[in-house]
Write a protein that holds these residues in place. Structure first.
Motif, PDB file in Angstrom:
ATOM      1  N   SER A  40      67.553  47.654 -28.684  1.00  0.00           N
ATOM      2  CA  SER A  40      68.447  46.516 -28.514  1.00  0.00           C
ATOM      3  C   SER A  40      68.744  46.272 -27.041  1.00  0.00           C
ATOM      4  N   TYR A  41      68.949  47.338 -26.291  1.00  0.00           N
ATOM      5  CA  TYR A  41      69.209  47.201 -24.853  1.00  0.00           C
ATOM      6  C   TYR A  41      67.991  46.640 -24.136  1.00  0.00           C
ATOM      7  N   ALA A  42      66.796  47.090 -24.528  1.00  0.00           N
ATOM      8  CA  ALA A  42      65.575  46.597 -23.901  1.00  0.00           C
ATOM      9  C   ALA A  42      65.380  45.108 -24.175  1.00  0.00           C
ATOM     10  N   VAL A  85      65.334  31.751 -26.509  1.00  0.00           N
ATOM     11  CA  VAL A  85      65.997  31.444 -27.780  1.00  0.00           C
ATOM     12  C   VAL A  85      65.316  32.174 -28.934  1.00  0.00           C
ATOM     13  N   LYS A  86      63.987  32.204 -28.908  1.00  0.00           N
ATOM     14  CA  LYS A  86      63.234  32.874 -29.960  1.00  0.00           C
ATOM     15  C   LYS A  86      63.503  34.373 -29.964  1.00  0.00           C
ATOM     16  N   ALA A  87      63.522  34.989 -28.783  1.00  0.00           N
ATOM     17  CA  ALA A  87      63.773  36.431 -28.691  1.00  0.00           C
ATOM     18  C   ALA A  87      65.193  36.768 -29.147  1.00  0.00           C
ATOM     19  N   TYR A  88      66.153  35.930 -28.771  1.00  0.00           N
ATOM     20  CA  TYR A  88      67.538  36.199 -29.167  1.00  0.00           C
ATOM     21  C   TYR A  88      67.722  36.065 -30.677  1.00  0.00           C
ATOM     22  N   SER A  89      67.073  35.061 -31.265  1.00  0.00           N
ATOM     23  CA  SER A  89      67.212  34.853 -32.711  1.00  0.00           C
ATOM     24  C   SER A  89      66.514  35.933 -33.530  1.00  0.00           C
ATOM     25  N   SER A  90      65.455  36.531 -32.972  1.00  0.00           N
ATOM     26  CA  SER A  90      64.702  37.555 -33.703  1.00  0.00           C
ATOM     27  C   SER A  90      65.139  38.970 -33.339  1.00  0.00           C
ATOM     28  N   LYS A  91      66.179  39.096 -32.527  1.00  0.00           N
ATOM     29  CA  LYS A  91      66.628  40.424 -32.099  1.00  0.00           C
ATOM     30  C   LYS A  91      67.051  41.273 -33.290  1.00  0.00           C
ATOM     31  N   LEU A  93      67.341  57.875 -35.038  1.00  0.00           N
ATOM     32  CA  LEU A  93      67.205  56.465 -35.382  1.00  0.00           C
ATOM     33  C   LEU A  93      68.283  55.590 -34.739  1.00  0.00           C
ATOM     34  N   PRO A  94      69.573  55.955 -34.777  1.00  0.00           N
ATOM     35  CA  PRO A  94      70.569  55.110 -34.083  1.00  0.00           C
ATOM     36  C   PRO A  94      70.310  55.013 -32.581  1.00  0.00           C
ATOM     37  N   ILE A  95      69.869  56.103 -31.974  1.00  0.00           N
ATOM     38  CA  ILE A  95      69.573  56.076 -30.538  1.00  0.00           C
ATOM     39  C   ILE A  95      68.384  55.165 -30.263  1.00  0.00           C
ATOM     40  N   LEU A  96      67.359  55.259 -31.106  1.00  0.00           N
ATOM     41  CA  LEU A  96      66.161  54.434 -30.918  1.00  0.00           C
ATOM     42  C   LEU A  96      66.489  52.951 -31.051  1.00  0.00           C
ATOM     43  N   ILE A  97      67.285  52.587 -32.059  1.00  0.00           N
ATOM     44  CA  ILE A  97      67.664  51.188 -32.250  1.00  0.00           C
ATOM     45  C   ILE A  97      68.528  50.700 -31.094  1.00  0.00           C
ATOM     46  N   SER A  98      69.419  51.557 -30.598  1.00  0.00           N
ATOM     47  CA  SER A  98      70.263  51.178 -29.472  1.00  0.00           C
ATOM     48  C   SER A  98      69.432  50.931 -28.214  1.00  0.00           C
ATOM     49  N   SER A 104      67.786  42.917 -24.870  1.00  0.00           N
ATOM     50  CA  SER A 104      68.812  42.193 -24.114  1.00  0.00           C
ATOM     51  C   SER A 104      68.449  42.116 -22.639  1.00  0.00           C
ATOM     52  N   LEU A 105      67.905  43.209 -22.109  1.00  0.00           N
ATOM     53  CA  LEU A 105      67.491  43.208 -20.712  1.00  0.00           C
ATOM     54  C   LEU A 105      66.353  42.221 -20.482  1.00  0.00           C
ATOM     55  N   GLY A 106      65.392  42.187 -21.413  1.00  0.00           N
ATOM     56  CA  GLY A 106      64.285  41.237 -21.294  1.00  0.00           C
ATOM     57  C   GLY A 106      64.768  39.798 -21.348  1.00  0.00           C
ATOM     58  N   ILE A 107      65.718  39.515 -22.247  1.00  0.00           N
ATOM     59  CA  ILE A 107      66.273  38.157 -22.337  1.00  0.00           C
ATOM     60  C   ILE A 107      66.996  37.797 -21.049  1.00  0.00           C
ATOM     61  N   GLY A 108      67.737  38.751 -20.486  1.00  0.00           N
ATOM     62  CA  GLY A 108      68.440  38.495 -19.232  1.00  0.00           C
ATOM     63  C   GLY A 108      67.482  38.176 -18.087  1.00  0.00           C
ATOM     64  N   ILE A 109      66.357  38.900 -18.036  1.00  0.00           N
ATOM     65  CA  ILE A 109      65.361  38.633 -16.998  1.00  0.00           C
ATOM     66  C   ILE A 109      64.753  37.249 -17.182  1.00  0.00           C
ATOM     67  N   LEU A 110      64.461  36.873 -18.428  1.00  0.00           N
ATOM     68  CA  LEU A 110      63.904  35.544 -18.694  1.00  0.00           C
ATOM     69  C   LEU A 110      64.890  34.437 -18.321  1.00  0.00           C
TER      70      LEU A 110
END
Length: 278
Positions: A219-221, A98-104, A211-216, A223-229
């Motif tokens: 964001s994917y990393a 929840v914390k990771a999703y809210s601070s994304k 910069l847009p590529i880096l942020i993308s 989301s992937l970390g949240i999915g693993i958790l």
């Protein structure tokens, strides 16, 4: 009931073994990451999180061993310890999700602000230039917001688009008023050679800004970390449910009243004898 108990026990043992394997792999990855970032400047900020990972992964590994032992030997206290410990670990992991999703969104904005502070790139610090150089090399991009134009007339060689990359990435010609220079401190060129550069209007550079590529990617990393958790939390919850089921079956097995056999003849024969006497 016996078949159900054996099936639940085998499933619980399998889940415990799976939790133990995953905890061992995560512990090895944490050890490797700790050693890799040991000499970096950010290690002091990362150390509290690394310690939490050590404790969490070691605890789940030990609890999985207790779970297997308790299920095989039908030791109630070990199964209770597993269920309580994994419940607490699952609650902690859920809170982190929840914390990771809210601070994304906040992390994405922080990344944007940190890199925009490097602008203009033509007058950026050497450390920032090295960071941008590595980003351009890894993600096949140039500049931060407006592509190669962020560098002015001195475009770093990391922006150059080779013939092989031109088939997979969009490349453009920057024009005749630009030159290519090495903005990298680990190069073999001296400072005087670094500012001489190369000029060729036929050379191509990457069109997409970084910069847009880096942020993308960030964001994917996340989301992937949240999915693993979330997947780990679900696995731990399954283990807790199976542990509670086994505890209920153990209690039901203990509460079954014993059956007593006696050789005393039934009372109805005595009643029959009394009736015949009358």
């Amino acid at each position: 009931m016996g078949r159900i108990h054996i099936c639940v026990k085998r499933t619980f043992i399998f889940v415990c073994v799976l939790i133990g394997i995953i905890s061992t792999l995560l512990l090895a990855i944490t050890l490797f990451g700790h050693g890799y970032f040991h000499q970096s400047e950010e290690i002091e900020e990362m150390l509290p999180g690394i310690v939490v990972l050590y404790v969490l992964e070691a605890a789940t590994l030990v609890l999985s061993i207790f779970g297997v032992y308790g299920a095989r030997k039908e030791k109630k206290w070990t199964v209770v310890l597993f269920s309580v410990g994994m419940s607490l670990a699952s609650l902690y992991l859920f809170a982190e999700c929840v914390k990771a999703y809210s601070s994304k969104h906040e992390m994405e904005e922080l990344t944007r602000e940190e890199h925009l502070a490097m602008m203009p790139l033509s007058g950026a610090k050497q450390k920032d230039i090295e960071t941008i150089y590595n980003i351009q090399t890894n993600f096949k991009c140039c500049g931060l917001l407006q592509g190669y134009q962020d560098w002015g007339t001195d475009i770093p060689l990391s922006c150059l688009c080779s013939d092989e990359d031109s088939t997979d990435f969009t490349c453009v010609a920057p024009g005749n008023n630009t030159r290519y220079v090495i903005h990298y401190p680990n190069s073999d060129m001296s400072e005087d050679d670094d500012h001489k550069g190369l000029t060729d209007e036929h050379m191509l550079v990457y069109k997409e800004p970084c910069l847009p590529i880096l942020i993308s990617v960030e964001s994917y990393a996340i989301s992937l970390g949240i999915g693993i958790l979330v997947a780990l939390t679900a696995l731990w919850d399954v283990g807790v449910v199976l542990a509670i089921t086994i505890l209920c079956q153990m209690r039901r097995k203990v509460d079954v009243p014993p059956v007593i056999f006696t050789s005393q003849p039934p009372q109805y024969r005595e009643l029959c004898d009394t009736a015949e006497g009358v």
